[in-house]
Design an enzyme around this catalytic site. Structure first.
Site, short mmCIF file in Angstrom:
data_model
loop_
_atom_site.label_atom_id
_atom_site.label_comp_id
_atom_site.label_asym_id
_atom_site.label_seq_id
_atom_site.Cartn_x
_atom_site.Cartn_y
_atom_site.Cartn_z
N HIS A 1 -5.31 -11.70 1.78
CA HIS A 1 -5.66 -11.46 0.37
C HIS A 1 -4.44 -11.56 -0.54
O HIS A 1 -4.45 -12.26 -1.55
CB HIS A 1 -6.24 -10.04 0.22
CG HIS A 1 -7.30 -9.67 1.19
ND1 HIS A 1 -8.63 -9.96 1.00
CD2 HIS A 1 -7.23 -9.00 2.36
CE1 HIS A 1 -9.34 -9.47 2.01
NE2 HIS A 1 -8.52 -8.89 2.86
N ASN B 1 -8.52 -1.85 -2.69
CA ASN B 1 -7.53 -1.47 -3.71
C ASN B 1 -8.18 -0.69 -4.85
O ASN B 1 -7.63 0.30 -5.33
CB ASN B 1 -6.83 -2.72 -4.27
CG ASN B 1 -5.84 -3.29 -3.28
OD1 ASN B 1 -5.35 -2.59 -2.39
ND2 ASN B 1 -5.56 -4.58 -3.39
N GLU C 1 -14.20 -2.74 -2.97
CA GLU C 1 -13.03 -3.37 -2.33
C GLU C 1 -11.94 -2.29 -2.23
O GLU C 1 -11.81 -1.43 -3.10
CB GLU C 1 -12.58 -4.56 -3.20
CG GLU C 1 -11.33 -5.28 -2.73
CD GLU C 1 -10.05 -4.57 -3.16
OE1 GLU C 1 -10.05 -3.99 -4.26
OE2 GLU C 1 -9.08 -4.58 -2.40
#
Ligand code: RIB
Ligand code: CA
Length: 351
Positions: A277, A171, A169
């Protein structure tokens, strides 16, 4: 964590489009005391993040919120940004007046430590970008997990495909070393290798973070009809135009930023809409009932040729290590989206 009348938040972000929606949601939420915002590099470079963050807070009528910049590169690797996702400046097609409020003189990681020491047990830290600033903060203050009321992370993918590499993902992928430091520091103290695997008696560990990965955040899908409903609540058309011909600045911002973001999702995810998100993570920090979590042991891959940045999750508990993360496995995205439309629509109506 439990919702309190006044939930005191520190937010760390890499403002980008969904980060900006999270900031608008925070300002729009009456129970949210937005204490300060720290900026990390991620979607765009840290200086642009800091500009975007201040400009969006001023758009929302909150120029008073302290905004500090943190480290401008990941801990141990070169910065990679994602202009294709959020635009070259990080806010899609939107144009905002330049921020007028100066940046805080404080360094982001120092601000996090200083505020946590000043208000022990009161502050919830919400991270919406790479974990660089939080890693530096906990390296400076090992007691940070016990000084904070809680930590809510938007990051990782615990049993879903990645959005950056097949198993990673964004981040966590930008700064996996920092993510590993944070997941290790905020879990239960690893007294030694014989640490009991027995679950602590309380249902949530006092320092274990809540992590919202793609597993749940990709259920928070903002569609054109959601923006239309928000605009109607604000008394204008979906592009921000009011009946008298003037323009609602918040709706116009949302329309221009989200048009870029929805075009991206249309190309890469097959639907004309946007995974929002970060607002889901921020909303969860204000109301933990929006998600259901499971205590799990998570570690971050750093040496994988194909998987560096993966949040490796021990679903079958084969490692025999105590859980260090409360991973969100379900989210009430319907209730969240309705709340987002209501709150941000009402904020826009007031601007
Ligand atoms: O993977 C999604 C996350 O990466 C969101 O925080 C988005 O803003 C980007 O930073
Ligand atoms: Ca983000």
């Amino acid at each position: 964590m439990s919702e309190t009348a006044g939930t005191h938040l520190l937010v760390d972000c890499d403002t980008g489009i969904d980060d900006s929606l999270a900031l608008l949601y925070a300002v729009a939420s009456s129970e949210c005391d937005l204490v300060a915002v720290t900026c990390t590099a991620g979607n765009v470079d840290a200086r642009q993040v800091a500009e975007n963050t201040r400009a969006v807070l001023e758009l929302a009528g909150r120029p008073d919120v302290e905004v500090a910049i943190g480290r401008e590169t990941p801990l141990a690797r070169a910065l990679v940004t994602t202009p294709e996702t959020h635009g070259s400046r990080g806010i899609g097609y939107a144009e905002l007046p330049p921020a007028t409020k100066p940046l805080s003189p404080r360094y982001g990681p120092d601000l996090i430590v200083e505020e946590a020491r000043r208000r022990p047990g009161e502050l919830t830290l919400v991270t919406l970008g790479p974990l660089t600033n939080v890693a530096l903060a906990v390296l400076r203050e090992p007691e940070l997990p016990r000084l904070l009321r809680g930590l809510v992370i938007m990051g990782g993918s615990y049993r879903s495909p990645g959005n950056t590499a097949p198993t990673t993902e964004w981040n966590v992928n930008v700064d996996p070393e920092s993510a590993k430091i944070v997941f290790e520091a905020f879990g239960p103290r690893q007294v030694d290798s014989r640490a009991s695997t027995a679950e602590p008696t309380d249902s949530t560990h006092p320092t274990r973070p809540t992590a919202l990965g793609l597993d749940v955040t990709e259920r928070a899908r903002m569609l054109p009809e959601h923006l239309a409903a928000l605009a109607a609540r604000a008394g204008c058309a979906p592009d921000g135009t009011r009946p008298d011909g003037t323009v609602n600045p918040i709706v116009r911002y949302l329309a221009d930023a989200l048009r870029f973001y929805m075009e991206f999702h249309s190309r890469y995810d097959g639907f004309y809409g946007a995974f929002i998100h970060d607002p889901l993570a921020l909303a969860t920090a204000l109301d933990p009932t929006l998600v259901r979590t499971e205590p799990l042991t998570v570690d971050v891959e750093l040496g994988g040729r194909l998987t560096t940045g993966e949040t490796v999750t021990d679903w079958r508990r084969v490692w025999g290590r105590p859980p260090n993360v409360d991973v969100a496995v379900e989210a009430d995205s319907t209730r969240f989206m309705a709340r987002f439309i209501e709150r941000v629509g009402d904020l826009a109506a007031r601007r």
